[in-house]
Enzyme design. Sequence first.
Site, PDB file in Angstrom:
ATOM      1  N   LYS A  36       0.640  -1.218   0.235  1.00  0.00           N
ATOM      2  CA  LYS A  36       0.125  -0.477   0.156  1.00  0.00           C
ATOM      3  C   LYS A  36       1.029   1.218  -0.299  1.00  0.00           C
ATOM      4  O   LYS A  36       2.082   1.676   0.293  1.00  0.00           O
ATOM      5  CB  LYS A  36      -0.974   0.200   1.339  1.00  0.00           C
ATOM      6  CG  LYS A  36      -0.416  -0.175   2.629  1.00  0.00           C
ATOM      7  CD  LYS A  36      -1.257  -0.983   3.574  1.00  0.00           C
ATOM      8  CE  LYS A  36      -0.480  -0.773   5.257  1.00  0.00           C
ATOM      9  NZ  LYS A  36      -1.144  -1.484   6.063  1.00  0.00           N
ATOM     10  N   ARG A 127      -9.922  -0.011  15.368  1.00  0.00           N
ATOM     11  CA  ARG A 127      -9.537   0.553  13.727  1.00  0.00           C
ATOM     12  C   ARG A 127     -10.744   0.019  13.183  1.00  0.00           C
ATOM     13  O   ARG A 127     -11.882  -0.307  12.690  1.00  0.00           O
ATOM     14  CB  ARG A 127      -8.734   0.625  13.306  1.00  0.00           C
ATOM     15  CG  ARG A 127      -7.745   1.727  12.232  1.00  0.00           C
ATOM     16  CD  ARG A 127      -6.039   1.977  12.075  1.00  0.00           C
ATOM     17  NE  ARG A 127      -5.932   0.087  11.602  1.00  0.00           N
ATOM     18  CZ  ARG A 127      -5.226   0.362  10.701  1.00  0.00           C
ATOM     19  NH1 ARG A 127      -4.329   1.059  11.027  1.00  0.00           N
ATOM     20  NH2 ARG A 127      -4.767  -1.144  10.528  1.00  0.00           N
ATOM     21  N   TYR A 243      16.302  29.648   7.611  1.00  0.00           N
ATOM     22  CA  TYR A 243      15.332  30.150   7.914  1.00  0.00           C
ATOM     23  C   TYR A 243      15.231  30.852   9.463  1.00  0.00           C
ATOM     24  O   TYR A 243      15.679  29.886   9.983  1.00  0.00           O
ATOM     25  CB  TYR A 243      13.841  29.501   7.574  1.00  0.00           C
ATOM     26  CG  TYR A 243      13.349  29.889   5.767  1.00  0.00           C
ATOM     27  CD1 TYR A 243      13.527  31.344   5.355  1.00  0.00           C
ATOM     28  CD2 TYR A 243      13.896  28.637   5.305  1.00  0.00           C
ATOM     29  CE1 TYR A 243      13.220  31.313   4.691  1.00  0.00           C
ATOM     30  CE2 TYR A 243      12.973  28.883   3.885  1.00  0.00           C
ATOM     31  CZ  TYR A 243      12.806  30.148   3.753  1.00  0.00           C
ATOM     32  OH  TYR A 243      12.725  30.136   2.372  1.00  0.00           O
ATOM     33  N   MET A 291      12.274  23.943   2.333  1.00  0.00           N
ATOM     34  CA  MET A 291      11.550  23.287   1.426  1.00  0.00           C
ATOM     35  C   MET A 291      12.101  22.739   0.168  1.00  0.00           C
ATOM     36  O   MET A 291      12.003  20.783   0.221  1.00  0.00           O
ATOM     37  CB  MET A 291      10.318  24.071   1.110  1.00  0.00           C
ATOM     38  CG  MET A 291       9.495  23.652  -0.779  1.00  0.00           C
ATOM     39  SD  MET A 291       8.454  24.717  -1.829  1.00  0.00           S
ATOM     40  CE  MET A 291       7.273  25.078  -0.548  1.00  0.00           C
TER      41      MET A 291
HETATM   42  C1  LIG Z   1      -0.027  -2.220   6.780  1.00  0.00           C
HETATM   43  C2  LIG Z   1      -0.728  -3.276   7.476  1.00  0.00           C
HETATM   44  C3  LIG Z   1       0.084  -4.844   6.994  1.00  0.00           C
HETATM   45  C4  LIG Z   1       1.837  -4.381   7.242  1.00  0.00           C
HETATM   46  O1  LIG Z   1       2.306  -4.165   8.195  1.00  0.00           O
HETATM   47  P1  LIG Z   1       3.697  -3.383   8.264  1.00  0.00           P
HETATM   48  O2  LIG Z   1       3.530  -2.844  10.081  1.00  0.00           O
HETATM   49  O3  LIG Z   1       4.356  -2.198   7.700  1.00  0.00           O
HETATM   50  O4  LIG Z   1       4.279  -4.241   8.911  1.00  0.00           O
HETATM   51  C5  LIG Z   1      -0.298  -5.185   7.552  1.00  0.00           C
HETATM   52  N1  LIG Z   1      -1.828  -5.971   7.468  1.00  0.00           N
HETATM   53  C6  LIG Z   1      -2.408  -4.684   7.678  1.00  0.00           C
HETATM   54  C7  LIG Z   1      -4.166  -5.013   7.997  1.00  0.00           C
HETATM   55  C8  LIG Z   1      -2.773  -3.898   7.318  1.00  0.00           C
HETATM   56  O5  LIG Z   1      -2.898  -2.413   7.364  1.00  0.00           O
END
Ligand SMILES: *Cc1c(COP(=O)(O)O)cnc(C)c1O
Length: 343
Positions: A36, A127, A243, A291
């Site tokens: 992701k 979550r 800055y 930046m």
């Molecule tokens: C992002 C994610 C992972 C991977 O987690 P890491 O801590 O980066 O290894 C695994 N399962 C879910 C549901 C996630 O959202």
Amino acid sequence: MTPSPLRLLLDTAALQHNWRTLAAMSGRAACGAAVKADGYGLGAREVATRLAEAGCRDFFVSNWREAEHLAPLGLQLSVLHGVRDEDMPAALAGFARPVLNTPEQVERWRVGGGRACDVMVDTGMNRLGLSVTDVEAGALDGLEIETLMSHLACAEEPVEMNRRQRDALAGLAGRTNARRMSLANSAGIALGPDYHFDLTRPGLALYGGVPRPDMGARLRQVVRPQAQVLQRRRVPAGDSLGYNATWRAPRDTEVAILNIGYADGYLRAFSDRGSIEWEGSTLPVIGRVSMDLIAVDASIAPGLREGDWVAIAFDLPGQSAASGLSQYELLTGLGARYDRLWS
Ligand SMILES: *Cc1c(COP(=O)(O)O)cnc(C)c1O
């Protein structure tokens, strides 16, 4: 195209080594990959191609945009955020499975005639995910489920919550049609075989992040940012730099100005905290990160010249400690201005 004055050196061998290490640590369980957020900032297509070549078969993205981006690769994809109404055409096209998270998503998938899916169960993180109670009450009955999964809130900490979450997921074994169960992210893999179930889902550790100190020796750095010197100058004793004039020269100081800044994910947290490497010397960042620019004290590097390439220190646990940013933020913040060069 003009070469960018910024580049990320990305190490295919290290990425594949990290996946193989995590796969070995996962024992009998298959080892997938979270790709992701554009492969944690490295480039999802490039990452997924290389991991598939190493033997990875299960890939996780957050949404259907990300899935569509990877669809041409023909890999097995799961979409962690499930399906909204507007995702249904893509989801029914069959190039990825939704990870259903809510009773509404389950209903949408059933009514829409969706086939194989994954399901997230919430085991205490509060979550995403259906409740254990809903699953026990039959919310998933009759559904064709590939993977029933949950997610650990504190896998990198030795807390009792890990065991509670693990037991809650294990308690659902046999309660659904799921072919596989899955719990562990990167840190969860190190919690041991009880946490592996049938499939693990590392992200961070693939990219060289070290979620627990005991994993550090086994993982290799994958990402190495480099920038170029735009100007070398001498700052007279007593003059300020950058800055808000936060840095003042305690003596006449040789300084190199580099073309990287917070727009490249090198955030202001690195002001007076980051460093660069050049020919074996470590040069500290001085003053505020701009930046597009930073300054380093080049006094110990008389040979460093305009146009030279330098390595930005980017060992993830070390730079996370130096900046106060998480290793995840360091990776996913890497901006669009780098040439991403894979070895
Ligand atoms: C992002 C994610 C992972 C991977 O987690 P890491 O801590 O980066 O290894 C695994 N399962 C879910 C549901 C996630 O959202």
